[in-house]
Design a protein around this motif. Structure first.
Motif, PDB file in Angstrom:
ATOM      1  N   UNK A 118       0.681  -1.103  -0.062  1.00 38.47           N
ATOM      2  CA  UNK A 118       0.111  -0.340   0.339  1.00 38.47           C
ATOM      3  C   UNK A 118       0.904   1.227   0.339  1.00 38.47           C
ATOM      4  N   UNK A 119      -0.079   2.219  -0.222  1.00 36.73           N
ATOM      5  CA  UNK A 119       1.003   3.671  -0.002  1.00 36.73           C
ATOM      6  C   UNK A 119       1.823   4.341   0.576  1.00 36.73           C
ATOM      7  N   UNK A 120       2.080   3.471   2.109  1.00 37.93           N
ATOM      8  CA  UNK A 120       2.674   4.122   3.030  1.00 37.93           C
ATOM      9  C   UNK A 120       3.835   3.258   3.514  1.00 37.93           C
ATOM     10  N   UNK A 121       4.624   1.758   2.321  1.00 40.71           N
ATOM     11  CA  UNK A 121       5.286   0.465   2.108  1.00 40.71           C
ATOM     12  C   UNK A 121       4.932  -0.223   3.480  1.00 40.71           C
ATOM     13  N   UNK A 140       0.358  -4.841 -11.463  1.00 41.90           N
ATOM     14  CA  UNK A 140       0.768  -4.428 -12.441  1.00 41.90           C
ATOM     15  C   UNK A 140       2.054  -3.147 -12.543  1.00 41.90           C
ATOM     16  N   UNK A 141       1.777  -2.325 -11.411  1.00 44.71           N
ATOM     17  CA  UNK A 141       2.700  -1.026 -11.680  1.00 44.71           C
ATOM     18  C   UNK A 141       3.897  -1.085 -10.339  1.00 44.71           C
ATOM     19  N   UNK A 142       3.841  -2.059  -9.719  1.00 36.22           N
ATOM     20  CA  UNK A 142       4.775  -3.042  -8.406  1.00 36.22           C
ATOM     21  C   UNK A 142       5.753  -3.600  -8.538  1.00 36.22           C
ATOM     22  N   UNK A 148       2.558  -1.734   4.671  1.00 38.65           N
ATOM     23  CA  UNK A 148       1.981  -3.421   4.708  1.00 38.65           C
ATOM     24  C   UNK A 148       1.280  -3.699   3.154  1.00 38.65           C
ATOM     25  N   UNK A 149       0.316  -4.555   3.135  1.00 33.92           N
ATOM     26  CA  UNK A 149       0.373  -4.755   1.091  1.00 33.92           C
ATOM     27  C   UNK A 149      -1.340  -4.621   1.405  1.00 33.92           C
ATOM     28  N   UNK A 150      -1.076  -3.960  -0.534  1.00 35.15           N
ATOM     29  CA  UNK A 150      -1.825  -3.603  -0.452  1.00 35.15           C
ATOM     30  C   UNK A 150      -3.433  -4.266  -0.152  1.00 35.15           C
ATOM     31  N   UNK A 151      -4.600  -3.631  -0.362  1.00 34.02           N
ATOM     32  CA  UNK A 151      -5.772  -4.659   0.305  1.00 34.02           C
ATOM     33  C   UNK A 151      -6.419  -5.532  -1.707  1.00 34.02           C
ATOM     34  N   UNK A 152      -6.378  -5.058  -2.320  1.00 36.20           N
ATOM     35  CA  UNK A 152      -5.929  -6.038  -3.172  1.00 36.20           C
ATOM     36  C   UNK A 152      -4.544  -7.277  -3.978  1.00 36.20           C
ATOM     37  N   UNK A 210       0.461   0.936  -4.624  1.00 35.36           N
ATOM     38  CA  UNK A 210      -0.872   1.662  -4.048  1.00 35.36           C
ATOM     39  C   UNK A 210      -0.753   3.494  -5.188  1.00 35.36           C
ATOM     40  N   UNK A 211      -1.261   3.655  -5.952  1.00 35.39           N
ATOM     41  CA  UNK A 211      -1.544   5.941  -5.895  1.00 35.39           C
ATOM     42  C   UNK A 211      -0.058   5.440  -6.679  1.00 35.39           C
ATOM     43  N   UNK A 212       1.103   5.002  -6.754  1.00 36.71           N
ATOM     44  CA  UNK A 212       1.885   5.130  -7.716  1.00 36.71           C
ATOM     45  C   UNK A 212       1.345   6.982  -9.013  1.00 36.71           C
TER      46      UNK A 212
END
Length: 478
Positions: A321-324, A414-416, A326-330, A344-346
């Motif tokens: 996720x955007x804070x790095x 896709x973006x990670x 934890x894992x993003x929800x999806x 997330x939110x790149x």
């Protein structure tokens, strides 16, 4: 009613493949899409065994007859896989296909004796934001710049790392963005509709190329338009298209692939077996997205990273996720996901900067995270109303239209994936390492950053120029 993204995407993909009747699977859930009336088998003896077995089996089935069993494509190809028609693809609905289910059951005893799979559904391989979208792009201000910010290290053509992005094509004006000035490759077909509106997932390959370029400037990036039709292709075609991409380009140092499918199994995809065997024998590293189903079910080809014969050649990447922290929800997760990167939110380049481009949202946001997380995730923020959701719910609402001026904020494994690919490439440059697989091992061994994903502590690949964004934690519902 909350939007049902998988069903919305089923409709979207089916419209892009009008001549291919599709169903959801497995039979009691909706985890993947596949072609109705058709199974896959390896060419030669195994294909003949599948045909003979299914033909015999179907004589006892009241809704099927022996002449349903015929080869849909008799010629062989480099993938070594044959499509075998086992039923009328017009029968049934999207919830499943009895003929395909019968064919799979008919071969179980033979598979047990052979000790390996002999038959498979013909799955739909899709861009990892497609049948399981993380979210859709959101306009980002030009003044803020991309995140990760461009690394200012020099470019040296003699030592540049060769990166092949297998995705949809580049937007026509991508070179207007300084970050993509040296990126080469295919232009996306049908980037905009007849009214000039950006089509769904247009710019996906452009955004990915920009992330690689930002994290690893000493790269030669080529984008191939392998997944142009709504980012979806049948498994029987996917292996051929992967071969075509490397035939046109040559085997690169790194392939960045943000596409795949689950299949309910732990032994890979029959349609890409031949490609994965050749990849294993080359020096190329495949960096592949883990998928956005919030599931521990293996997503292929990324999950080849967990198979002993392919582990060194594949890096599977989940999203933070955007804070790095934890894992993003999806993000998909599990031991088969070997590393996580910001996803997330790149912020990156969606289109060139020549003129603003309109876009109409396809999916409505949710009132709460569809995966049960309690932070302001992409399921619910920023809020918008989508065209496909309105069609599903028949509310008579209006889909929201926005304007893109170059940069977008976007989320997904896709973006990670290109972030991780860029970090491997940057490691190769910094350490004068010419072997991308050795660089993968060194990078993971040296990382001091870890994140928490579903209770597990996992390696976190955080680019030095990436700026974490604090998340808003939400109170539990009353």
């Amino acid at each position: 009613m909350a939007p049902e993204r998988f069903h919305e995407q089923f409709d979207h993909i089916q419209r892009s493949m009008p001549d291919v009747p599709l169903a959801m699977g497995p039979d009691d859930t909706a985890e993947f899409l596949y072609e109705k009336g058709v199974v896959l088998a390896r060419d030669g003896e195994e294909a003949r065994l599948v045909e003979d077995t299914v033909r015999t089996h179907f004589t006892a089935a009241p809704d099927l007859t022996p002449d349903h069993v015929r080869r849909a494509s008799p010629e062989t190809n480099r993938t070594g896989v044959t499509r075998i028609q086992v039923g009328d693809p017009g029968h049934g609905d999207r919830s499943g296909d009895r003929a395909v289910a019968h064919a799979l059951r008919a071969l179980r005893a033979h598979e047990r004796r052979a000790g390996r799979r002999l038959v498979s559904r013909n799955h739909v391989v899709h861009i990892a934001v497609n049948a399981c979208p993380g979210d859709e792009p959101v306009p980002a201000p030009l003044a803020a710049g991309p995140n990760p910010a461009p690394d200012t290290s020099p470019y040296d053509p003699d030592t540049a790392v060769d990166v092949l992005v297998v995705d949809n094509g580049l937007t026509h004006d991508h070179r207007a963005a300084p970050l993509l000035a040296r990126v080469r490759g295919d232009t996306q077909l049908g980037e905009r509709d007849e009214e000039g509106v950006l089509r769904p997932y247009a710019g996906h390959g452009t955004f990915i190329a920009g992330l690689v370029a930002a994290v690893a400037p000493n790269t030669d990036i080529i984008v191939r338009n392998t997944l142009d039709d709504a980012g979806a292709v049948l498994e029987s075609e996917f292996g051929h298209r992967l071969f075509e991409a490397v035939d046109r380009h040559g085997w690169p140092d790194i392939i960045s692939l943000s596409a795949g499918t689950s299949n309910g199994r732990t032994d890979g995809l029959l349609g890409v077996d031949a490609f994965m065997r050749e990849l294993r024998d080359r020096g190329t590293l495949l960096v592949a997205a883990a998928g956005n189903n919030a599931s521990a079910t293996p997503f292929w080809p990324a999950a080849y990273a967990d198979l002993p014969d392919h582990a060194d050649a594949v890096l599977s990447v989940g999203a933070l996720r955007s804070d790095g922290e934890y894992g993003a929800c999806f993000s998909n997760h599990g031991p088969w996901v070997k590393a996580y990167a910001p996803g997330e939110r790149l912020v990156g380049v969606l289109t060139g900067f020549e003129q603003p481009v309109p876009y109409v949202y396809q999916h409505s946001t949710y009132d709460a995270c569809r995966f049960g997380f309690r932070y302001a995730c992409t399921c619910r923020h920023p809020r918008h109303t989508g065209l496909l959701s309105e069609r599903q719910e028949s509310t008579g609402g209006t889909a929201e239209k926005v304007m893109f001026e170059g940069y977008a904020q976007w989320s997904g494994t896709s973006f990670a994936t290109p972030v991780a690919a860029g970090m491997v490439a940057a490691h190769m440059t910094a350490h004068k390492e010419r072997d991308p697989r050795a660089a993968r091992r060194q990078l993971l061994a040296a990382t001091a950053d870890y994140a928490e994903v579903r209770g597990a502590h996992v390696p976190a690949l955080l680019p030095p120029t990436w700026r974490p964004v604090p998340v808003t934690r939400l109170a539990p519902p009353a």
